[in-house]
Design a protein around this motif. Structure first.
Motif, PDB file in Angstrom:
ATOM      1  N   ILE A 151      -1.917  -5.511  -4.851  1.00  0.00           N
ATOM      2  CA  ILE A 151      -2.801  -5.391  -6.019  1.00  0.00           C
ATOM      3  C   ILE A 151      -3.356  -3.976  -6.113  1.00  0.00           C
ATOM      4  N   LEU A 152      -3.704  -3.392  -4.973  1.00  0.00           N
ATOM      5  CA  LEU A 152      -4.146  -1.995  -4.968  1.00  0.00           C
ATOM      6  C   LEU A 152      -3.036  -1.097  -5.515  1.00  0.00           C
ATOM      7  N   ALA A 153      -1.813  -1.352  -5.092  1.00  0.00           N
ATOM      8  CA  ALA A 153      -0.676  -0.576  -5.593  1.00  0.00           C
ATOM      9  C   ALA A 153      -0.490  -0.776  -7.091  1.00  0.00           C
ATOM     10  N   LEU A 154      -0.634  -2.027  -7.566  1.00  0.00           N
ATOM     11  CA  LEU A 154      -0.454  -2.324  -8.989  1.00  0.00           C
ATOM     12  C   LEU A 154      -1.478  -1.597  -9.845  1.00  0.00           C
ATOM     13  N   LEU A 155      -2.742  -1.653  -9.466  1.00  0.00           N
ATOM     14  CA  LEU A 155      -3.789  -1.010 -10.252  1.00  0.00           C
ATOM     15  C   LEU A 155      -3.614   0.505 -10.269  1.00  0.00           C
ATOM     16  N   THR A 156      -3.258   1.073  -9.126  1.00  0.00           N
ATOM     17  CA  THR A 156      -3.015   2.515  -9.062  1.00  0.00           C
ATOM     18  C   THR A 156      -1.845   2.907  -9.961  1.00  0.00           C
ATOM     19  N   SER A 157      -0.807   2.094  -9.961  1.00  0.00           N
ATOM     20  CA  SER A 157       0.368   2.383 -10.789  1.00  0.00           C
ATOM     21  C   SER A 157       0.054   2.254 -12.279  1.00  0.00           C
ATOM     22  N   LEU A 158      -0.754   1.253 -12.654  1.00  0.00           N
ATOM     23  CA  LEU A 158      -1.117   1.097 -14.064  1.00  0.00           C
ATOM     24  C   LEU A 158      -1.964   2.265 -14.557  1.00  0.00           C
ATOM     25  N   SER A 159      -2.859   2.740 -13.714  1.00  0.00           N
ATOM     26  CA  SER A 159      -3.637   3.927 -14.071  1.00  0.00           C
ATOM     27  C   SER A 159      -2.717   5.125 -14.284  1.00  0.00           C
TER      28      SER A 159
ATOM     29  N   PRO B 172     -16.260  -9.709 -14.059  1.00  0.00           N
ATOM     30  CA  PRO B 172     -15.402 -10.729 -13.412  1.00  0.00           C
ATOM     31  C   PRO B 172     -14.165 -11.045 -14.248  1.00  0.00           C
ATOM     32  N   LEU B 173     -13.252 -10.095 -14.332  1.00  0.00           N
ATOM     33  CA  LEU B 173     -12.059 -10.229 -15.158  1.00  0.00           C
ATOM     34  C   LEU B 173     -10.884 -10.755 -14.341  1.00  0.00           C
ATOM     35  N   PRO B 174      -9.923 -11.403 -14.995  1.00  0.00           N
ATOM     36  CA  PRO B 174      -8.669 -11.721 -14.308  1.00  0.00           C
ATOM     37  C   PRO B 174      -7.876 -10.447 -14.050  1.00  0.00           C
ATOM     38  N   LEU B 175      -6.818 -10.582 -13.294  1.00  0.00           N
ATOM     39  CA  LEU B 175      -6.030  -9.407 -12.920  1.00  0.00           C
ATOM     40  C   LEU B 175      -5.494  -8.667 -14.141  1.00  0.00           C
ATOM     41  N   PHE B 176      -5.117  -9.385 -15.192  1.00  0.00           N
ATOM     42  CA  PHE B 176      -4.602  -8.735 -16.404  1.00  0.00           C
ATOM     43  C   PHE B 176      -5.659  -7.811 -17.012  1.00  0.00           C
ATOM     44  N   GLY B 177      -6.899  -8.297 -17.143  1.00  0.00           N
ATOM     45  CA  GLY B 177      -7.973  -7.478 -17.708  1.00  0.00           C
ATOM     46  C   GLY B 177      -8.275  -6.276 -16.850  1.00  0.00           C
TER      47      GLY B 177
ATOM     48  N   PHE C  16      -7.655  -0.256 -16.006  1.00  0.00           N
ATOM     49  CA  PHE C  16      -7.126   0.873 -15.239  1.00  0.00           C
ATOM     50  C   PHE C  16      -6.126   1.682 -16.064  1.00  0.00           C
ATOM     51  N   PHE C  17      -5.341   1.015 -16.882  1.00  0.00           N
ATOM     52  CA  PHE C  17      -4.393   1.721 -17.750  1.00  0.00           C
ATOM     53  C   PHE C  17      -5.137   2.639 -18.722  1.00  0.00           C
ATOM     54  N   ILE C  18      -6.166   2.109 -19.383  1.00  0.00           N
ATOM     55  CA  ILE C  18      -6.942   2.893 -20.350  1.00  0.00           C
ATOM     56  C   ILE C  18      -7.679   4.023 -19.638  1.00  0.00           C
ATOM     57  N   GLN C  19      -8.225   3.717 -18.467  1.00  0.00           N
ATOM     58  CA  GLN C  19      -8.943   4.756 -17.734  1.00  0.00           C
ATOM     59  C   GLN C  19      -8.004   5.884 -17.311  1.00  0.00           C
ATOM     60  N   GLY C  20      -6.784   5.536 -16.880  1.00  0.00           N
ATOM     61  CA  GLY C  20      -5.823   6.569 -16.510  1.00  0.00           C
ATOM     62  C   GLY C  20      -5.499   7.491 -17.668  1.00  0.00           C
ATOM     63  N   ALA C  21      -5.295   6.912 -18.862  1.00  0.00           N
ATOM     64  CA  ALA C  21      -5.025   7.728 -20.049  1.00  0.00           C
ATOM     65  C   ALA C  21      -6.218   8.619 -20.381  1.00  0.00           C
TER      66      ALA C  21
END
Length: 403
Positions: free
Chosen positions: A258-266, A307-312, A317-322
């Motif tokens: 999950i840490l890898a997923l969030l980092t990759s989405l960012s 308290p969001l699900p993993l999708f949220g 993280f995607f928006i923050q990365g952009a």
């Protein structure tokens, strides 16, 4: 695509290739380090301590790094930095392989790494205008960021696999090798001479630093942004760096994936933003562009605390990365165009110094508070305070006038 025109300049292509390899190695190292500290201590405060040890020495040496960048050939400084940092990481890999690695080793070696970093990053930022014409600066900066974000996108998944199969030592060792490959690319670059003439070199280091400070204080858009960055970074970067692994553990358990997923989405969000900005020959309304992206990144930090699900969480993280990407590229482009070339190293070092000066406080506070009150609350408060601080900057006309 217009963004790829910068590759027609061989020097930049070599520099970009070496840095892409090095950044991929860095993404392995960062992932392995965060996971090693969490498994060793189970504490966000410990990770905060590691980050403080890496950041504080860098901050203390940045002004001297900026002077060196404007006095000496920048390629040689970058080459020396690559070799020294690679050596530090190889030592960490060896200690981890032998199962001798302790937290105090990480503290000490991170401090040494930070000192060398103080010379590399001002040199890298300042050398880009030496390699390409002004109209290609947005493209070259975007390509440089693309290599970083692409590494962040694929690196965590690779790191997770390497850690699972071979342990953290192997990820550390691969990062050390990446520094050596980056150094080879720098060796192939033609030398770019120092920009200072002999008369200027007769001046002392303190006089050089003073010229850089005067340049910063001359422009309100510059010094005001640095002050806001210094304060907001405590609340914006501190939680992301020191408390994210704990947030994941508290919500999802020990899930390195999950840490890898969030980092990759960012990183994926950053890649999209870099492609977009890289199409422009010149960025417009950079004051509003910089602060708007900065504000959005802060609001996304607040969202992460909900308290969001993993999708949220992934979308945030995607928006923050952009947002971070737009902020960084617009800011660097502004410095490279508006700051004289022979002062860019010093101004870049002051930029790093002031904007990072309070980061150790942010790391420490975020780590300790996350252990005591829970990571989600730290993200909520950090995002709200950072957004409020950044919004104040838009009240000044000098910021809004920057085009």
């Amino acid at each position: 695509m217009k963004i790829f025109r910068a590759f027609s300049h061989r020097s930049f292509a070599l520099l970009w290739s070496g840095q892409t390899i090095s950044r991929l190695g860095d993404s392995l190292y960062t992932m392995a380090l965060a996971w090693w500290v969490l498994q060793k201590t189970g504490s966000a405060a410990a990770m905060g301590g590691v980050l403080i040890c890496a950041t504080l020495p860098m901050i203390l040496c940045l002004l001297f790094g900026g002077v060196a960048v404007d006095r000496f050939p920048r390629i040689r400084l970058m080459l020396s930095s690559d070799l020294l940092r690679g050596g530090v990481v190889i030592v960490i890999a060896f200690l981890a392989f032998q199962q001798w690695l302790e937290l105090w080793h990480i503290f000490a070696l991170s401090a040494l790494f930070g000192i060398v970093d103080a010379f590399f990053y001002p040199a890298y930022r300042a050398i880009i205008p030496d390699l390409v014409p002004t109209e290609l600066l947005p493209a070259t900066n975007s390509l440089g960021s693309l290599s970083s974000q692409a590494s962040q996108f694929i690196g965590p998944a690779i790191a997770a696999g390497i850690i699972a199969l071979g342990g953290t030592w192997l990820a550390f060792a691969l990062d050390g090798i990446s520094f050596a490959l980056s150094a080879l690319c720098l060796v192939a670059l033609p030398q770019v001479p120092a920009l200072r003439n002999l008369a200027e070199k007769e001046e002392g280091v303190l006089q050089d630093i003073d010229k850089g400070i005067i340049t910063v204080l001359h422009d309100p858009w510059l010094w005001l942004t640095l002050i806001i960055a210094s304060v907001s970074t405590i609340f914006l970067v501190g939680p992301l760096e020191a408390a994210l692994t704990l947030l994941i553990r508290q919500r999802f358990g020990d899930q390195v994936g999950i840490l890898a997923l969030l980092t990759s989405l960012s990183a994926l969000g950053s890649i999209g933003a870099a492609f977009w900005l890289g199409q422009f020959k010149r960025l417009r309304r950079r004051g509003l562009l910089t602060y708007g992206a900065w504000l959005l990144a802060s609001l996304m930090l607040l969202v992460v605390g909900l308290p969001l699900p993993l999708f949220g969480l992934g979308l945030a993280f995607f928006i923050q990365g952009a947002s971070f990407e737009i902020l960084g590229l617009a800011w660097v482009n502004t410095l490279q165009e508006l700051v004289p070339a022979n002062l860019l190293g010093r101004v870049s070092s002051i930029d790093y110094l002031v904007s990072s000066a309070l980061l150790p406080i942010g790391y420490g506070l975020a780590g300790i508070a996350a252990d005591r009150f829970g990571a989600p609350l730290i993200f909520l408060l950090g995002g709200a305070i950072a957004a409020s601080t950044i919004a104040l900057g838009l009240l000044h006309p000098a910021i809004r006038r920057v085009d």
